[in-house]
Design an enzyme around this catalytic site. Structure first.
Site, mmCIF file in Angstrom:
data_model
loop_
_atom_site.group_PDB
_atom_site.id
_atom_site.type_symbol
_atom_site.label_atom_id
_atom_site.label_comp_id
_atom_site.label_asym_id
_atom_site.label_seq_id
_atom_site.Cartn_x
_atom_site.Cartn_y
_atom_site.Cartn_z
ATOM 1 C CB THR A 137 -0.859 -0.162 1.415
ATOM 2 O OG1 THR A 137 -1.547 1.182 1.245
ATOM 3 C CG2 THR A 137 0.077 -0.079 2.511
ATOM 4 C CG ASP A 138 -1.318 4.907 -0.935
ATOM 5 O OD1 ASP A 138 -1.702 4.422 -0.216
ATOM 6 O OD2 ASP A 138 -1.768 5.803 -1.716
ATOM 7 C CD GLU A 139 -3.532 3.463 4.595
ATOM 8 O OE1 GLU A 139 -3.161 3.450 5.701
ATOM 9 O OE2 GLU A 139 -4.483 3.483 3.944
ATOM 10 C CE1 TYR A 163 -3.442 -2.634 5.752
ATOM 11 C CE2 TYR A 163 -3.143 -0.354 5.099
ATOM 12 C CZ TYR A 163 -3.090 -1.527 4.755
ATOM 13 O OH TYR A 163 -3.216 -1.836 3.463
ATOM 14 C CE LYS A 167 -0.011 -4.495 3.068
ATOM 15 N NZ LYS A 167 -0.607 -5.918 2.615
HETATM 16 P P1 NAD Z 1 -9.698 -7.563 2.163
HETATM 17 O O1 NAD Z 1 -9.745 -6.891 3.450
HETATM 18 O O2 NAD Z 1 -11.018 -7.000 1.286
HETATM 19 O O3 NAD Z 1 -9.373 -8.660 1.992
HETATM 20 C C1 NAD Z 1 -8.312 -9.327 2.776
HETATM 21 C C2 NAD Z 1 -8.431 -11.025 2.488
HETATM 22 O O4 NAD Z 1 -7.579 -11.586 3.260
HETATM 23 C C3 NAD Z 1 -9.777 -11.404 3.153
HETATM 24 O O5 NAD Z 1 -10.421 -12.403 1.828
HETATM 25 C C4 NAD Z 1 -9.457 -12.332 4.224
HETATM 26 O O6 NAD Z 1 -10.143 -13.226 4.675
HETATM 27 C C5 NAD Z 1 -8.169 -12.743 3.782
HETATM 28 N N1 NAD Z 1 -7.196 -13.003 5.153
HETATM 29 C C6 NAD Z 1 -6.926 -12.276 6.127
HETATM 30 N N2 NAD Z 1 -5.964 -12.657 7.184
HETATM 31 C C7 NAD Z 1 -5.865 -13.873 6.545
HETATM 32 C C8 NAD Z 1 -4.773 -14.980 7.106
HETATM 33 N N3 NAD Z 1 -4.381 -14.674 8.398
HETATM 34 N N4 NAD Z 1 -4.686 -16.112 6.357
HETATM 35 C C9 NAD Z 1 -5.442 -16.261 5.045
HETATM 36 N N5 NAD Z 1 -6.397 -15.326 4.535
HETATM 37 C C10 NAD Z 1 -6.459 -14.009 5.276
HETATM 38 O O7 NAD Z 1 -8.385 -6.553 1.653
HETATM 39 P P2 NAD Z 1 -8.237 -5.841 0.276
HETATM 40 O O8 NAD Z 1 -8.727 -4.411 0.209
HETATM 41 O O9 NAD Z 1 -8.511 -6.828 -0.976
HETATM 42 O O10 NAD Z 1 -6.642 -5.880 0.239
HETATM 43 C C11 NAD Z 1 -5.879 -6.732 -0.262
HETATM 44 C C12 NAD Z 1 -4.223 -6.391 -0.095
HETATM 45 O O11 NAD Z 1 -4.269 -5.220 -0.786
HETATM 46 C C13 NAD Z 1 -3.924 -6.031 1.323
HETATM 47 O O12 NAD Z 1 -2.650 -6.610 1.390
HETATM 48 C C14 NAD Z 1 -3.773 -4.535 1.568
HETATM 49 O O13 NAD Z 1 -2.886 -4.324 2.166
HETATM 50 C C15 NAD Z 1 -3.571 -4.348 0.004
HETATM 51 N N6 NAD Z 1 -3.931 -2.988 -0.569
HETATM 52 C C16 NAD Z 1 -5.263 -2.507 -0.412
HETATM 53 C C17 NAD Z 1 -5.739 -1.392 -0.998
HETATM 54 C C18 NAD Z 1 -7.150 -1.068 -0.840
HETATM 55 O O14 NAD Z 1 -7.483 0.161 -1.337
HETATM 56 N N7 NAD Z 1 -8.211 -1.900 -0.445
HETATM 57 C C19 NAD Z 1 -4.782 -0.591 -1.576
HETATM 58 C C20 NAD Z 1 -3.278 -1.026 -1.505
HETATM 59 C C21 NAD Z 1 -3.136 -2.159 -1.320
HETATM 60 O O1 DAU Z 2 -4.268 3.753 0.334
HETATM 61 C C1 DAU Z 2 -4.176 2.773 0.279
HETATM 62 C C2 DAU Z 2 -5.156 2.084 1.492
HETATM 63 O O2 DAU Z 2 -6.441 2.570 1.398
HETATM 64 C C3 DAU Z 2 -5.171 0.587 1.505
HETATM 65 O O3 DAU Z 2 -3.804 0.134 1.962
HETATM 66 C C4 DAU Z 2 -6.191 0.427 2.675
HETATM 67 O O4 DAU Z 2 -6.362 -1.065 2.945
HETATM 68 C C5 DAU Z 2 -7.523 0.873 2.612
HETATM 69 O O5 DAU Z 2 -8.464 0.457 3.387
HETATM 70 C C6 DAU Z 2 -7.261 2.245 2.220
HETATM 71 O O6 DAU Z 2 -7.130 2.956 3.341
HETATM 72 P P1 DAU Z 2 -7.970 4.323 3.772
HETATM 73 O O7 DAU Z 2 -7.971 4.487 5.313
HETATM 74 O O8 DAU Z 2 -7.634 5.429 2.829
HETATM 75 O O9 DAU Z 2 -9.360 3.941 3.130
HETATM 76 P P2 DAU Z 2 -10.798 4.131 3.925
HETATM 77 O O10 DAU Z 2 -11.778 3.615 3.028
HETATM 78 O O11 DAU Z 2 -11.004 3.496 5.405
HETATM 79 O O12 DAU Z 2 -10.951 5.811 4.083
HETATM 80 C C7 DAU Z 2 -10.878 6.547 3.022
HETATM 81 C C8 DAU Z 2 -11.050 7.923 3.525
HETATM 82 O O13 DAU Z 2 -12.304 8.355 3.843
HETATM 83 C C9 DAU Z 2 -10.069 8.252 4.711
HETATM 84 O O14 DAU Z 2 -9.763 9.799 4.583
HETATM 85 C C10 DAU Z 2 -10.963 8.224 5.976
HETATM 86 C C11 DAU Z 2 -12.315 8.627 5.270
HETATM 87 N N1 DAU Z 2 -13.549 7.947 5.798
HETATM 88 C C12 DAU Z 2 -13.720 6.642 5.797
HETATM 89 C C13 DAU Z 2 -14.693 5.983 6.226
HETATM 90 C C14 DAU Z 2 -14.645 4.394 6.357
HETATM 91 C C15 DAU Z 2 -14.581 8.904 6.124
HETATM 92 O O15 DAU Z 2 -14.538 9.898 6.264
HETATM 93 N N2 DAU Z 2 -15.716 8.106 6.966
HETATM 94 C C16 DAU Z 2 -15.761 6.959 6.757
HETATM 95 O O16 DAU Z 2 -16.812 6.110 7.272
#
Ligand code: NAD
Ligand code: DAU
Length: 372
Positions: A137-139, A163, A167
């Site tokens: 992630t970019d975080e 988190y 990562k």
């Molecule tokens: P998600 O929470 O939707 O899915 C995570 C999956 O991992 C689920 O299916 C869960 O059951 C599985 N899991 C969790 N713990 C586990 C374990 N111990 N063993 C096996 N499986 C397990 O997450 P996502 O949003 O699909 O993110 C996937 C990956 O991409 C993550 O590594 C996250 O850090 C990264 N990522 C997410 C975003 C985003 O915007 N969602 C952006 C950049 C990177």
């Molecule tokens: O940048 C990549 C990341 O993006 C991933 O690594 C994470 O897994 C993914 O969850 C996401 O993180 P964020 O914290 O940016 O996403 P989230 O959807 O939780 O929140 C997006 C923005 O919206 C953040 O500034 C918080 C705000 N927010 C979020 C929720 C859930 C609100 O204002 N209200 C809300 O209810």
């Protein structure tokens, strides 16, 4: 033909990658390992084509024996590692699972890959034709000021939430296995994704579903935090390009060139909903609690709540390395992607109703933001 182990393949991005890969490379075997936590959902994989060469394994990446066995019995040559605890808010309330899965779990996979591909004297694989791709992630880079340049691959790590820190730790472990043992690895650091199958704890699906149900739209702080949004299929294409053409040992940033403040997204979603209800009267019957069903505007649900502790102000990705080396360019404009996403959540109401079970309701009423 490759044999892929896709960890976390029942989650949001993992499931999208499984669908993408089955379409793109139908000859490859796909083995999904997923613990089916609250965020995992095997229904996300039900619509795979019948001819897909696919196996689902319900299990935990922290289970070393299981991972070792799977790598050996399936002859895995490629690991695409998505499995993680992924929600920042949950990491603030309870960081423990983030350390277990994101740090210890990643290390277990690395150990298993090293053992199967490099240590086993009987293995014919060696370093050729194998790859551990780590999805990050970019975080990990922390928070940008309004005038700062976007994150590049050389931006120093400065994670701010448990988190992001977990990562970052996993990224460092992956890097170290390349430099110390020569394990072929690539890493992608991607910005915020949106699209089908996203669990409704994240901003976009949460706002959409709350609007349909007539529940408050909780905006953290002043709503001016900025994220850089990428449609999930574009993320999957980026991963594909890195796996097939990326240099081993390298990291690549993936982003959408699409910085938006949260309030702008929430306003856009509200206006889109109002318009949908005006065009399609059946929506008022399906979702009678939505303000748009009563001739009102969804923006009336917007509620400013206490800010997320340590809330990063701005993320933005500089994707030039992936663009220059791999030709990565997002295909979706935000408006196309968000329109398709709204369609998906309106069409797939049974999907989101099913995932919003007891534990979801408990989280929504007890997490720190909704308590205030
Ligand atoms: P998600 O929470 O939707 O899915 C995570 C999956 O991992 C689920 O299916 C869960 O059951 C599985 N899991 C969790 N713990 C586990 C374990 N111990 N063993 C096996 N499986 C397990 O997450 P996502 O949003 O699909 O993110 C996937 C990956 O991409 C993550 O590594 C996250 O850090 C990264 N990522 C997410 C975003 C985003 O915007 N969602 C952006 C950049 C990177
Ligand atoms: O940048 C990549 C990341 O993006 C991933 O690594 C994470 O897994 C993914 O969850 C996401 O993180 P964020 O914290 O940016 O996403 P989230 O959807 O939780 O929140 C997006 C923005 O919206 C953040 O500034 C918080 C705000 N927010 C979020 C929720 C859930 C609100 O204002 N209200 C809300 O209810």
């Amino acid at each position: 033909m490759r044999t892929l182990l896709i960890t976390g393949g029942a989650g949001f991005i993992g499931a999208n990658l499984v669908h993408y890969w089955a379409r793109q490379y139908p000859q490859d075997r796909l083995v999904v390992l997923d613990a089916l936590t609250y965020a995992g959902n095997s229904a996300n994989l039900e619509t795979l084509p019948a001819q897909a060469n696919f196996r689902f394994v319900h299990g935990n990446i922290c289970d070393q024996l299981l991972v070792d066995q799977l790598l050996a019995e399936e002859g895995i040559d490629t690991i695409v590692h998505f499995a993680a605890e992924s929600h920042v808010d949950r990491s603030i309330v309870d960081p423990e699972a983030f350390i277990q899965t994101n740090v210890i779990g990643t290390h277990n996979l690395l150990k298993a890959a090293k053992k199967a591909w490099l240590d086993n004297p009987g293995s014919s694989r060696g370093r050729d034709g194998v790859l551990f791709h780590h999805v990050s992630t970019d975080e990990v880079y922390g928070s940008l000021g309004s005038e700062d340049p976007p994150f590049s691959e050389t931006t120093p790590y400065a994670p701010n939430s448990p988190y992001a820190a977990s990562k970052a730790a996993s990224d460092h472990l992956v890097r170290s296995y390349y430099h110390t043992y020569g394990l072929p690895i690539t890493t992608s650091n991607c910005s915020n994704n949106y699209g089908p199958y996203q669990f409704p704890e994240k901003l976009i699906p949460l706002m959409l579903i709350n609007a349909l149900e007539g529940r408050p739209l909780p905006v953290y702080g002043d709503g001016a935090n900025i994220r850089d949004w990428l449609q999930v299929n574009d993320h999957c294409r980026g991963i594909d390009l890195i796996m097939n053409h990326g240099r081993r040992g390298e990291t690549y940033n993936l982003g959408g060139h699409n910085e938006l403040p949260n309030m702008e997204i929430i306003d856009l979603l509200c206006r889109a909903m109002d318009q949908r209800f005006a065009e399609d009267t059946s929506l008022a019957t399906r979702f009678p609690e939505c303000p748009a069903a009563k001739g009102k505007q969804c923006t009336e649900l917007i509620t400013f709540v206490k800010d997320r502790p340590g809330h990063d102000r701005r993320y933005a990705i500089d994707p030039r390395k992936a663009q220059k080396e791999l030709g990565f360019v997002p295909h979706y404009s935000f408006i196309e992607g968000i329109t398709a996403t709204i369609d998906w959540y309106l069409t797939n109401e049974p999907w989101w109703r099913a995932v919003m079970d007891g534990s979801y309701a408990e989280w929504m009423t007890t997490n720190y933001c909704n308590r205030c």
